[in-house]
Design a protein around this motif. Structure first.
Motif, PDB file in Angstrom:
ATOM      1  N   GLU A   4       0.833  -1.214   0.000  1.00 53.76           N
ATOM      2  CA  GLU A   4       0.000   0.000   0.000  1.00 53.76           C
ATOM      3  C   GLU A   4       0.866   1.262   0.000  1.00 53.76           C
ATOM      4  O   GLU A   4       0.529   2.250  -0.659  1.00 53.76           O
ATOM      5  CB  GLU A   4      -0.955   0.003   1.202  1.00 53.76           C
ATOM      6  CG  GLU A   4      -2.080  -1.010   1.099  1.00 53.76           C
ATOM      7  CD  GLU A   4      -2.922  -0.847  -0.183  1.00 53.76           C
ATOM      8  OE1 GLU A   4      -3.311   0.286  -0.503  1.00 53.76           O
ATOM      9  OE2 GLU A   4      -3.161  -1.866  -0.863  1.00 53.76           O
ATOM     10  N   GLU A   5       1.967   1.219   0.734  1.00 59.92           N
ATOM     11  CA  GLU A   5       2.883   2.373   0.734  1.00 59.92           C
ATOM     12  C   GLU A   5       3.523   2.562  -0.652  1.00 59.92           C
ATOM     13  O   GLU A   5       3.714   3.686  -1.109  1.00 59.92           O
ATOM     14  CB  GLU A   5       3.976   2.177   1.795  1.00 59.92           C
ATOM     15  CG  GLU A   5       3.452   2.331   3.212  1.00 59.92           C
ATOM     16  CD  GLU A   5       4.436   1.829   4.277  1.00 59.92           C
ATOM     17  OE1 GLU A   5       4.292   2.268   5.427  1.00 59.92           O
ATOM     18  OE2 GLU A   5       5.311   0.989   3.965  1.00 59.92           O
ATOM     19  N   MET A   6       3.841   1.445  -1.295  1.00 63.36           N
ATOM     20  CA  MET A   6       4.389   1.539  -2.653  1.00 63.36           C
ATOM     21  C   MET A   6       3.381   2.186  -3.596  1.00 63.36           C
ATOM     22  O   MET A   6       3.734   3.029  -4.424  1.00 63.36           O
ATOM     23  CB  MET A   6       4.738   0.148  -3.191  1.00 63.36           C
ATOM     24  CG  MET A   6       5.945  -0.483  -2.534  1.00 63.36           C
ATOM     25  SD  MET A   6       6.226  -2.102  -3.277  1.00 63.36           S
ATOM     26  CE  MET A   6       7.388  -2.778  -2.102  1.00 63.36           C
ATOM     27  N   LYS A   7       2.121   1.783  -3.457  1.00 67.85           N
ATOM     28  CA  LYS A   7       1.084   2.377  -4.311  1.00 67.85           C
ATOM     29  C   LYS A   7       1.010   3.886  -4.095  1.00 67.85           C
ATOM     30  O   LYS A   7       0.913   4.662  -5.059  1.00 67.85           O
ATOM     31  CB  LYS A   7      -0.285   1.744  -4.014  1.00 67.85           C
ATOM     32  CG  LYS A   7      -0.500   0.436  -4.737  1.00 67.85           C
ATOM     33  CD  LYS A   7      -1.710  -0.329  -4.258  1.00 67.85           C
ATOM     34  CE  LYS A   7      -3.020   0.333  -4.555  1.00 67.85           C
ATOM     35  NZ  LYS A   7      -4.154  -0.526  -4.136  1.00 67.85           N
ATOM     36  N   GLY A   8       1.068   4.314  -2.836  1.00 69.81           N
ATOM     37  CA  GLY A   8       1.026   5.744  -2.520  1.00 69.81           C
ATOM     38  C   GLY A   8       2.208   6.487  -3.134  1.00 69.81           C
ATOM     39  O   GLY A   8       2.048   7.543  -3.761  1.00 69.81           O
ATOM     40  N   GLY A  97      12.555  -0.330  -2.205  1.00 64.90           N
ATOM     41  CA  GLY A  97      13.170  -1.336  -1.340  1.00 64.90           C
ATOM     42  C   GLY A  97      12.998  -2.775  -1.778  1.00 64.90           C
ATOM     43  O   GLY A  97      13.132  -3.698  -0.971  1.00 64.90           O
ATOM     44  N   VAL A  98      12.719  -2.983  -3.072  1.00 63.28           N
ATOM     45  CA  VAL A  98      12.535  -4.358  -3.567  1.00 63.28           C
ATOM     46  C   VAL A  98      13.903  -5.044  -3.658  1.00 63.28           C
ATOM     47  O   VAL A  98      14.840  -4.502  -4.256  1.00 63.28           O
ATOM     48  CB  VAL A  98      11.852  -4.354  -4.960  1.00 63.28           C
ATOM     49  CG1 VAL A  98      11.769  -5.763  -5.527  1.00 63.28           C
ATOM     50  CG2 VAL A  98      10.474  -3.731  -4.856  1.00 63.28           C
ATOM     51  N   GLU A  99      13.999  -6.235  -3.080  1.00 64.97           N
ATOM     52  CA  GLU A  99      15.264  -6.980  -3.102  1.00 64.97           C
ATOM     53  C   GLU A  99      15.158  -8.264  -3.940  1.00 64.97           C
ATOM     54  O   GLU A  99      16.153  -8.932  -4.162  1.00 64.97           O
ATOM     55  CB  GLU A  99      15.667  -7.375  -1.661  1.00 64.97           C
ATOM     56  CG  GLU A  99      15.919  -6.192  -0.729  1.00 64.97           C
ATOM     57  CD  GLU A  99      17.273  -5.527  -0.959  1.00 64.97           C
ATOM     58  OE1 GLU A  99      18.099  -6.103  -1.691  1.00 64.97           O
ATOM     59  OE2 GLU A  99      17.483  -4.423  -0.414  1.00 64.97           O
ATOM     60  N   ASP A 100      13.934  -8.606  -4.338  1.00 66.40           N
ATOM     61  CA  ASP A 100      13.688  -9.869  -5.029  1.00 66.40           C
ATOM     62  C   ASP A 100      14.230  -9.790  -6.467  1.00 66.40           C
ATOM     63  O   ASP A 100      13.702  -9.059  -7.305  1.00 66.40           O
ATOM     64  CB  ASP A 100      12.165 -10.112  -5.027  1.00 66.40           C
ATOM     65  CG  ASP A 100      11.778 -11.442  -5.633  1.00 66.40           C
ATOM     66  OD1 ASP A 100      12.501 -11.938  -6.520  1.00 66.40           O
ATOM     67  OD2 ASP A 100      10.738 -11.984  -5.217  1.00 66.40           O
TER      68      ASP A 100
END
Ligand SMILES: [Fe+2]
Ligand SMILES: [Fe+2]
Length: 193
Positions: A4-8, A97-100
């Motif tokens: 949800e924070e990413m969407k914001g 912050g995506v690490e995948d």
């Protein structure tokens, strides 16, 4: 950052139509992941963020790529917008912050494809072409394939359409798209009786 924070964050950085397209790719990628037995949340995440570097104007793409040491060739030099894919992969890590690595790779490959595409690469590539806000002649045909074709047949049709479109427009064809299509064409033919 949670989803949800990413969407914001994304909605603040992208123009509205691009943000809505991103939500469409996220939903479509989740549907395709479920259909093909892949991880839905990973597909949704890659779909949401695939265009995150579209926050940069076209004129800034090469400078942003140079600043981050992204390697690119003459096709990207002539069409800097293509760089939003590798830049998006880097921005997904920097800002969201995506690490995948699987997610980052699918983002990096979503515009032109590439050799040895993973199921997630294929899902994001295809979802980008036919999510619900896309509207162009033939898109319904791609939507039928999303419901009925195999993952490889579907992706092959997407790559073929992309090359045909680029030819019609008289633009440069990215060699990675040709490599991806040749590989899938050979794989699909190999399965014919
Ligand atoms: Fe894109
Ligand atoms: Fe996109």
């Amino acid at each position: 950052m949670d989803y949800e924070e990413m969407k914001g964050e994304l909605s603040r950085r992208l123009k509205r139509s691009r943000y809505e397209h991103s939500l469409g790719v996220a939903d479509t990628a989740a549907f395709l992941a479920q259909r093909f037995g892949e991880d839905e949340s990973r597909a949704r995440l890659a779909g949401l963020l695939h265009d995150c570097a579209r926050e940069f104007p076209n004129e800034a793409m090469t400078a942003e790529a140079d600043a981050r040491g992204v390697e690119y060739g003459e096709v990207e030099r002539a069409m800097p917008l293509l760089l939003h894919a590798p830049l998006g992969s880097l921005r997904a890590k920097e800002i969201y912050g995506v690490e995948d690595d699987e997610v980052l790779r699918a983002i990096a490959r979503h515009t032109v494809g590439g050799k040895a595409m993973t199921p997630l690469d294929k899902i994001i590539y295809f979802a980008d072409m036919m999510e619900p806000t896309r509207d162009y002649p033939g898109v319904e045909n791609l939507r039928d394939l999303a419901r009925n074709a195999s993952l490889d047949e579907m992706t092959l049709a997407g790559l073929t359409r992309s090359i045909a479109f680029v030819l019609e427009k008289g633009h440069l064809i990215h060699p990675d798209t040709v490599l991806a299509r040749n590989e899938l064409l050979l794989a699909c033919r190999g399965k014919e009786p």
